[in-house]
Design an enzyme around this catalytic site. Structure first.
Site, mmCIF file in Angstrom:
data_model
loop_
_atom_site.group_PDB
_atom_site.id
_atom_site.type_symbol
_atom_site.label_atom_id
_atom_site.label_comp_id
_atom_site.label_asym_id
_atom_site.label_seq_id
_atom_site.Cartn_x
_atom_site.Cartn_y
_atom_site.Cartn_z
ATOM 1 N N ASP A 108 0.824 -1.210 0.000
ATOM 2 C CA ASP A 108 0.000 0.000 0.000
ATOM 3 C C ASP A 108 0.855 1.255 0.000
ATOM 4 O OD1 ASP A 108 0.933 -0.440 2.590
ATOM 5 O OD2 ASP A 108 -1.021 -0.400 3.553
ATOM 6 N N ASP A 111 7.049 3.834 3.217
ATOM 7 C CA ASP A 111 7.320 4.914 4.168
ATOM 8 C C ASP A 111 8.803 4.848 4.535
ATOM 9 O OD1 ASP A 111 7.187 6.869 6.070
ATOM 10 O OD2 ASP A 111 5.972 5.743 7.490
ATOM 11 N N LYS A 139 5.592 7.918 0.541
ATOM 12 C CA LYS A 139 5.546 9.080 1.431
ATOM 13 C C LYS A 139 6.883 9.806 1.346
ATOM 14 C CE LYS A 139 3.144 8.245 5.391
ATOM 15 N NZ LYS A 139 2.961 7.989 6.829
HETATM 16 P P1 IMP Z 1 7.509 1.109 6.176
HETATM 17 O O1 IMP Z 1 7.989 -0.233 6.641
HETATM 18 O O2 IMP Z 1 7.847 2.211 7.154
HETATM 19 O O3 IMP Z 1 7.894 1.469 4.761
HETATM 20 O O4 IMP Z 1 5.950 1.112 6.264
HETATM 21 C C1 IMP Z 1 5.183 0.372 5.458
HETATM 22 C C2 IMP Z 1 3.912 -0.081 6.152
HETATM 23 O O5 IMP Z 1 3.527 0.770 7.239
HETATM 24 C C3 IMP Z 1 2.809 0.020 5.127
HETATM 25 O O6 IMP Z 1 2.664 -1.212 4.453
HETATM 26 C C4 IMP Z 1 1.612 0.376 5.965
HETATM 27 O O7 IMP Z 1 0.980 -0.804 6.400
HETATM 28 C C5 IMP Z 1 2.152 1.103 7.168
HETATM 29 N N1 IMP Z 1 2.051 2.579 6.998
HETATM 30 C C6 IMP Z 1 3.022 3.452 6.684
HETATM 31 N N2 IMP Z 1 2.558 4.713 6.611
HETATM 32 C C7 IMP Z 1 1.232 4.635 6.895
HETATM 33 C C8 IMP Z 1 0.174 5.620 6.962
HETATM 34 O O8 IMP Z 1 0.341 6.842 6.738
HETATM 35 N N3 IMP Z 1 -1.055 5.139 7.288
HETATM 36 C C9 IMP Z 1 -1.310 3.825 7.537
HETATM 37 N N4 IMP Z 1 -0.352 2.875 7.464
HETATM 38 C C10 IMP Z 1 0.908 3.281 7.143
HETATM 39 MG MG MG Z 2 1.230 -2.713 5.237
#
Ligand code: IMP
Ligand code: MG
Length: 194
Positions: A108, A111, A139
């Protein structure tokens, strides 16, 4: 009567029409790139990262008119009402049949990149023929601490705010909002953004 989730929306960032149009474009791009590989049937695997990517992946796969299989992984990094990643954790074992396959990971949102780094690391140990990463949202941080992982396909770049809808959740709610939105500040806990 239960209060409507719509009362909790602050701003609609991406509406349903823009999501649909962009997902159709992504589907065409992915189709073209996969066709260029001349894969044998059964060699392409779409791998949605549950739970967040389930709506996106369901729409995306219907824009890819090729014979492909669907597997899934389940990762959690935002327990309960957290709005900052607590580090990704696999909820179920990874599929073990990815060796020699062309794998398209669908998530989805990108981040911090921790979720996708973990998956890329684990999947590459199975020696797939190729791995591609497709995310609906990327993001953009004002200050990146480490070089961000690059997705091969990105639907939309969004500002550094906590978003929900179209699969993304806060405390496991709001996944069923048909657009990408921010929530009213008063609803979020004090653990981080926005
Ligand atoms: P990362 O591991 O920090 O890249 O985050 C990825 C996961 O964190 C995504 O697959 C989402 O499930 C969750 N996530 C990151 N940002 C958001 C947000 O703004 N809203 C909701 N879920 C988020
Ligand atoms: Mg996720």
């Amino acid at each position: 009567m239960i209060r409507s989730m719509r009362d909790d929306i602050d701003t609609v960032l991406i509406d349903r029409a823009r999501l649909g149009a962009r997902i159709a474009d992504l589907g065409s791009e992915i189709t073209r790139d996969l066709q260029a590989l001349h894969p044998d049937p059964g060699q392409i695997v779409l791998l949605p990262v549950l739970t967040g990517a389930m709506f996106f992946a369901a729409d995306l796969i219907r824009e890819i008119p090729l014979k492909i299989r669907v597997e899934y992984v389940s990762v959690t990094s935002y327990p309960g009402t957290a709005t900052q990643s607590r580090g990704p954790r696999l909820r179920i074992p990874l599929p073990e049949n990815l060796g020699g396959k062309h794998v398209v990971i669908v998530d989805d949102i990108l981040d911090s990149g921790q979720t996708l780094s973990l998956l890329l690391d684990l999947i590459s140990r199975q020696a797939p023929a190729s791995i591609r990463v497709c995310v609906l949202l990327h993001k953009i941080k004002k200050q990146e601490t480490s070089p961000p992982l690059k997705a091969d396909y990105v639907g939309f770049e969004i500002p550094d705010a906590f978003v929900v809808g179209f699969g993304l959740d806060y405390d496991d709610y709001y996944r069923n909002l048909p657009e990408i939105v921010t929530l009213k500040r008063s609803l979020l806990d004090g653990s981080g953004s926005p």
